[in-house]
Design an enzyme around this catalytic site. Structure first.
Site, short mmCIF file in Angstrom:
data_model
loop_
_atom_site.label_atom_id
_atom_site.label_comp_id
_atom_site.label_asym_id
_atom_site.label_seq_id
_atom_site.Cartn_x
_atom_site.Cartn_y
_atom_site.Cartn_z
N HIS A 62 -92.85 -26.62 53.08
CA HIS A 62 -93.35 -25.48 53.55
C HIS A 62 -92.50 -24.13 53.76
O HIS A 62 -91.41 -24.52 53.99
CB HIS A 62 -94.03 -25.96 55.04
CG HIS A 62 -95.04 -27.00 54.96
ND1 HIS A 62 -95.33 -27.81 56.13
CD2 HIS A 62 -95.92 -27.40 53.65
CE1 HIS A 62 -95.94 -28.66 55.72
NE2 HIS A 62 -96.63 -28.56 54.43
N LYS A 72 -86.63 -21.84 61.54
CA LYS A 72 -86.89 -23.02 62.30
C LYS A 72 -85.57 -23.83 62.77
O LYS A 72 -84.51 -23.77 62.12
CB LYS A 72 -87.46 -24.41 61.19
CG LYS A 72 -88.93 -23.59 60.91
CD LYS A 72 -89.72 -24.56 60.12
CE LYS A 72 -90.91 -24.01 59.52
NZ LYS A 72 -91.53 -25.06 58.56
N TYR A 132 -89.57 -28.80 66.50
CA TYR A 132 -89.21 -27.68 65.85
C TYR A 132 -89.43 -26.50 66.72
O TYR A 132 -90.63 -26.15 67.04
CB TYR A 132 -89.38 -27.58 64.46
CG TYR A 132 -90.70 -27.79 63.97
CD1 TYR A 132 -91.75 -26.88 63.44
CD2 TYR A 132 -91.23 -29.15 63.97
CE1 TYR A 132 -92.79 -27.23 62.66
CE2 TYR A 132 -92.31 -29.43 63.18
CZ TYR A 132 -93.29 -28.33 63.02
OH TYR A 132 -94.46 -28.87 62.30
N ASP A 168 -100.57 -30.74 50.81
CA ASP A 168 -99.35 -30.81 50.11
C ASP A 168 -99.45 -31.67 48.75
O ASP A 168 -98.81 -31.08 47.86
CB ASP A 168 -98.32 -31.79 51.00
CG ASP A 168 -97.90 -30.85 52.32
OD1 ASP A 168 -98.12 -29.67 52.28
OD2 ASP A 168 -97.38 -31.52 53.09
#
Length: 199
Positions: A62, A72, A132, A168
């Site tokens: 991603h 992140k 995250y 995905d």
């Protein structure tokens, strides 16, 4: 806390110092000042996520449009995952390269990824808790994905049969994403990072 750069520019591995005794353990898993020293600017914390996956689930790869992108800071608070960092920045010297870091509840490492770097992970245990911190909030119109099983990337996922989301699974290859013009530019990412350093 030890912070070391990974082989992909803009990504770092963070290893905390753990203090343990008969009562349990304590550690600092995030320090904005220590991170800012190596990155050149603080992480603008905008959103925090927690994901729980079945063993063998692969999430990613991603990324978000830059600017503003989405930096992140990730860790695994229970269980274990392999965190995968992918350089998808067109024009980068390491374009197409990936690196994996094991994140678990033993060493309690973390990984920081700058804006524009692709990210994914694979659950090594049952229901790992993956946490995250993000520099921007979720924006579905600016979010993209590259197929994590793309042979060109050659990521060695530690799962016999990786379990993917429909999104995905249907994601384009790295070459197709590049042809479609959705990948971030290395120069744009560097220029954006410089603006963050000057704020």
């Amino acid at each position: 806390m030890k912070i070391r750069p990974l082989s992909i520019e803009g990504a770092w591995e963070i290893t905390p110092q753990q203090h343990s005794d008969a009562r349990g353990a304590f550690l600092e898993w995030y320090r904005f000042d220590r991170l800012a020293e190596v990155v050149g600017h603080p992480l603008n914390l905008a959103q925090a996520n927690l994901s729980i996956s079945a063993r063998g689930v692969v999430r990613g790869i991603h990324f978000a449009d830059v600017p503003p992108g989405q930096a992140k800071y990730v860790t695994c608070t229970r269980g274990a995952v392999v965190d995968v960092i992918v350089d998808i920045r067109v024009g980068s010297p390491t374009f197409g390269r990936w690196e994996g870091v094991r994140l678990d509840d033993v060493d309690r490492k973390a990984v920081y990824l700058s804006e524009g770097i692709g990210h994914g992970y694979c659950a090594l245990t049952d229901e790992p808790e993956f946490v995250y911190l993000c520099s921007s909030t979720y924006n579905p119109t600016a979010e993209h994905t590259v197929n994590p099983l793309d042979p060109e990337l050659g990521i060695e996922w530690p799962a016999e049969v990786p379990i993917l989301s429909p999104r995905d699974e249907a994601a384009p290859s790295l070459a197709q994403a590049r042809a479609d013009g959705i990948l971030p530019s290395y120069d744009t990412c560097r220029e954006y990072a410089e603006t963050l350093r000057q704020e």
